[in-house]
Design an enzyme around this catalytic site. Structure first.
Site: not given
Ligand code: BGC
Length: 867
Positions: A276
């Site tokens: 993530d």
């Molecule tokens: C989220 C993810 C997301 C990523 C990119 C993170 O804060 O938890 O679900 O894909 O950001 O935007």
């Protein structure tokens, strides 16, 4: 394998001559069962499983890269991109959110994206064929926006209604989450685009989301929280998976041994594991783990790069670990066409003839009719004179939740617009807001501001370089602006935005900004904000940036020139801000009284209540389950003056409905995407059935016993409920929710006539007969649950084992087969370290919801070798 069954528990003859005679007689006493280990099924779906030749070529390409070149590929080259390697013909790959629409690298009014119903609404459809078609639409969107990897589906479980990203998850039930998620993945990947199942694992709430340590026993992990991921790896054949921010049982997920076992060793996952965003926390721990790609990049504080090369040289991370990571990244590149020298580009995504029609159909398919007294719905335009469409979300709908799942849609049809169009010119549609519910500064739109020079709607935006020089300037549509990985922003040190505000009402206006960095805001030369705004959260500047504002007393008709200057630190992947103006507050009592008067004068009152991006969002959990503001009071008072009050709940997660017995009908629309109003009108006018059934339990009160908290204690969140998540927990506590898991009404009624069961290898099939007893053709969801009174293994009070849809014309009978797979009987044995089946009798119950199961059969599972 044998079976004993029947609506009235009759015993049927064995289906096969090989069955041992007498196997259908219940034993006198329950013997200690022999546990039967279950063979591990092999993956069944992979549209572009790499052939031996591709694997050889990937290995050959890998062999041409030295350690530095390999490690360089393992950190992003930007916020959304991986690095290229011209030496082997590898281009950059673009990874973008997300589960309810594809953002693309640029997601603003200049490049909008189709907005799908939120994932909860998709799961509420219980319709894998429909969801697979929507996956196809996501693939088209991804290809249009040059995205190789879609960051979805999100299959964390709806463990608690307080969870901020509840709307972004499918269900409280692992089986439903896995099946719907696998369908979406199949649809996306058939279009040559990778899907990313996320967030692995137990990222079920947002409080302390970067650090929370989720604690649970191995059985809960395997049977509940890993189960949807397993289904999506095995049956969905997913090509990428995202490791979550949180820890599970003391280890942060980007370093977790679960990435090796079961993910790779047991489930056979050969795809890419991406962190993530900002979740890779160490060089060595993450380097040794089966994490492949650290996102985003680049940046001085990223843990891999030169530090990982040094760790390999110092024997702290094995060279083979790096090799495995790069091989998987190259394999993904081969799958999505980013390694054209090795693998041919994927076939184009299958066209979706009418995307708007698909979005409209799917929004209606997810809407759940919770209550219907039959007096107000479906709306019949030829009998109606006046319809009141009320509530804060009627004209300002919430089509999607907040956070990384948000896209910028090309348009959004409001309930008011949809109902006006559908009811036609002969029905007077009246509207009043009645209750206001937003608190953060609303961004100015092109209707509020114009460019001082040209008079064009919007803001004039200038990018200023380090020497004060003008780098670029452009007109933008409104005051919500975000730039990530933008080359101009990379060269700029400041951004200025200028616009003339047309004042519409007399009174105090809140005018200000939200963002991170230095902000100076002037209104006609008067300073309103001069502040350096900061946040600890690496994504806080995007999700919920800090706000500053001042109040100006203004008169209607006046024009005020707003001038904003924003300065920001170098070395950041981007920046953004909201320039907002809040008009004078309304007189709440008068507003409410007006809505009630409008309702009293109408044949039917449709009240659209709901939540907002402020209450249902990534980054924070909900603080309560009530409808925000005075919406409950609005519904109560409208219902008191109009017996035909229909409440539309426009919310991504359960809210309390304290007035639920006092209204004629309640329809949950969730966050239904851009076609909201059109789909709502289809359902309310009876042109479509409300296709949805609840994918989670709706509580009656906040203190209901099965409503779980999302607040960690000393950094830990203990999943003490174990395997008794959702409706299983409600049944175990003997508690009655407002509406049970699986509940939902259609426009006709059904009788569950009978059930027969038969073994089919290790599986069973329940053959269910239904009669449509209502006035029109319809479709009904049949849900099958197992339970087990005997045995030595703790089981939930009941658990979902399968589901299917039945359709029939008015008055007709229909018989459908409902498969009950052998896996539904299994449990995870921590002692044996595998899934096992406890032989003996299981009760199968089939019906319309977890609390309405009129058909019963007994299934007898034999000990002995399983096929
Ligand atoms: C989220 C993810 C997301 C990523 C990119 C993170 O804060 O938890 O679900 O894909 O950001 O935007």
């Amino acid at each position: 394998m044998s079976q004993a069954n029947g609506h009235d528990d009759r015993t049927l003859p064995p289906s096969s001559a090989e069955e041992p005679s007498g196997a259908f007689e219940p034993p006198e006493t329950t013997p200690t069962p022999t546990l039967v280990p279950t063979p591990t099924p092999t993956p069944v779906y992979s549209p572009r499983a790499p052939d031996a030749r591709t694997r050889e070529l990937v290995d050959a390409a890998l062999a041409r890269l030295d350690l530095e070149a390999r490690v360089r590929l393992l950190t992003g080259s930007g916020f959304w991109r991986t690095a290229a390697e011209p030496a082997i013909g590898l281009r950059e790959m673009v990874l973008c959110d997300g589960p309810a629409g594809v953002r693309g690298e640029r997601f603003d009014e200049r490049e909008p994206s189709a907005s799908l119903p939120c994932p909860t609404a998709l799961a509420a459809s219980w319709d894998e064929e429909l969801v697979e078609r929507l996956g196809g639409l996501l693939a088209i969107e991804a290809r249009r926006k040059h995205v190789d990897v879609v960051l979805g589906p999100t299959v964390n479980l709806q463990r608690s209604p307080y969870a901020g990203r509840h709307f972004e998850c499918y269900s409280e039930e692992p089986l439903l989450s896995g099946r719907i998620g696998a369908a979406l993945v199949r649809g996306i990947q058939a279009g040559g685009v990778a899907a990313t199942v996320k967030h692995f694992t137990a990222n079920d709430s947002e409080t302390e989301r970067y650090s929370v340590d989720v604690r649970m026993c191995e059985r809960t992990l395997r049977e509940i929280h890993l189960a949807p991921f397993e289904e999506i790896v095995r049956a969905g054949g997913v090509w990428a998976l995202m490791a979550a921010y949180n820890s599970v049982n003391g280890i942060t997920m980007t370093e977790s041994p679960l990435l090796e076992t079961p993910l790779r060793n047991e489930w056979g996952f050969d795809g890419l594991v991406v962190s993530d965003w900002f979740a890779t926390r160490s060089t060595e721990g993450a380097g040794r783990a089966e994490l492949d790609l650290a996102m985003p990049g680049p940046g001085p504080d990223r843990p891999w790069g030169a530090a990982l090369v040094a760790a390999v040289r110092a024997d702290l991370v094995a060279e083979e670990a790096v090799e495995r990571k790069v091989r998987r990244l190259l394999l993904l590149a081969a799958r999505v066409g980013a390694l054209p020298a090795i693998a041919p580009p994927p076939a184009p995504a299958r066209p979706v003839p009418d995307p708007a029609a698909l979005l409209r159909e799917s929004a209606a398919a997810g809407m759940v009719l919770l209550r219907d007294t039959g007096t107000a719905l479906p709306l019949a335009p030829d009998t109606l004179r006046r319809v009141a469409v009320l509530g804060p979300n009627a004209d300002t709908p919430r089509i999607q939740g907040g956070g990384s799942a948000t896209v910028v849609p090309p348009y959004a049809i409001s309930p008011l617009a949809g109902l006006r169009a559908a009811l036609g010119p002969d029905v007077a549609v009246t509207h009043a807001v009645g209750a206001r519910i937003r608190h953060r500064l609303p961004a100015v739109t092109g209707a509020d501001v114009h460019d001082p020079k040209s008079g064009e709607p919007g803001l004039w935006v200038r990018f200023i370089g380090p020497g004060g020089e003008l780098l670029h300037e452009e007109l933008r549509g409104g005051g919500r602006l975000l730039w990530l990985d933008d080359p101009i922003v990379a060269r700029a040190v400041a951004i200025e935005a200028v616009g003339v505000l047309r004042v519409r009402a007399d009174g105090p206006h809140r005018i200000g900004v939200a963002g991170v960095g230095l902000f100076r805001l002037l209104a006609d030369g008067v300073p309103l904000v001069d502040d350096d705004l900061v946040t600890e959260d690496p994504l806080g500047g995007i999700l919920t940036p800090p706000e500053r504002w001042a109040v100006l007393e203004l008169t209607a008709g006046r024009e005020v020139e707003l001038h904003l200057r924003h300065e920001f630190a170098a070395e950041r992947p981007g920046t953004g801000f909201v320039l907002g103006v809040d008009p004078p507050p309304v007189h709440e009592d008068a507003d409410l009284a007006h809505a009630v008067a409008v309702a009293a004068d109408a044949d039917v009152a449709v009240v659209v209540v709901g939540s907002t991006e402020e209450s249902d969002s990534e980054g924070r959990d909900r603080s309560h389950l009530r409808l925000p503001g005075r919406q409950d009071e609005l519904v109560r008072r409208v219902a008191a003056v109009n017996p035909n009050t229909v409440v539309v709940v426009n919310s991504g997660s359960p809210v309390l409905l304290p007035w639920r017995a006092d209204v004629a009908a309640i329809l949950v629309a969730w966050f239904p995407g851009q076609e909201f109003g059109a789909a709502l009108a289809d359902v309310l006018l009876g042109r479509s059935e409300p296709g949805g059934r609840l994918p989670m339990t709706w509580p009656e009160r906040e203190d209901d016993p099965a409503v779980l908290s999302t607040t960690p204690i000393a950094g830990r969140l203990d999943y003490a409920e174990g395997i008794h998540i959702g409706y299983r927990g409600w049944a175990r506590a003997g508690a009655t929710p407002a509406y049970p898991f699986g509940h939902g009404l259609g426009w006709t009624t059904w009788e569950h006539v009978g059930i027969e069961t038969a073994a089919s290898g290790a599986d069973f099939v329940a053959t269910v007969t239904m009669r449509n007893t209502g006035p029109r053709a319809g479709r009904q969801l049949l849900q099958a649950y197992l339970s087990r009174a005997e045995g030595t293994v703790e089981r939930p009070a009941l658990w979902l084992a399968g589901y299917t849809w039945a359709s029939a014309p008015a008055g007709a009978e229909v018989t459908v087969d409902l498969p009950i797979p052998a896996r539904a009987f299994e449990h995870w044995s921590a002692e044996a370290g595998c899934r096992e089946t406890e032989p003996g009798r299981y009760t199968l119950r089939v019906g319309a919801s977890s609390a309405d199961l009129p058909l019963t059969a007994t299934l007898e599972v034999d000990p002995g070798p399983r096929p």
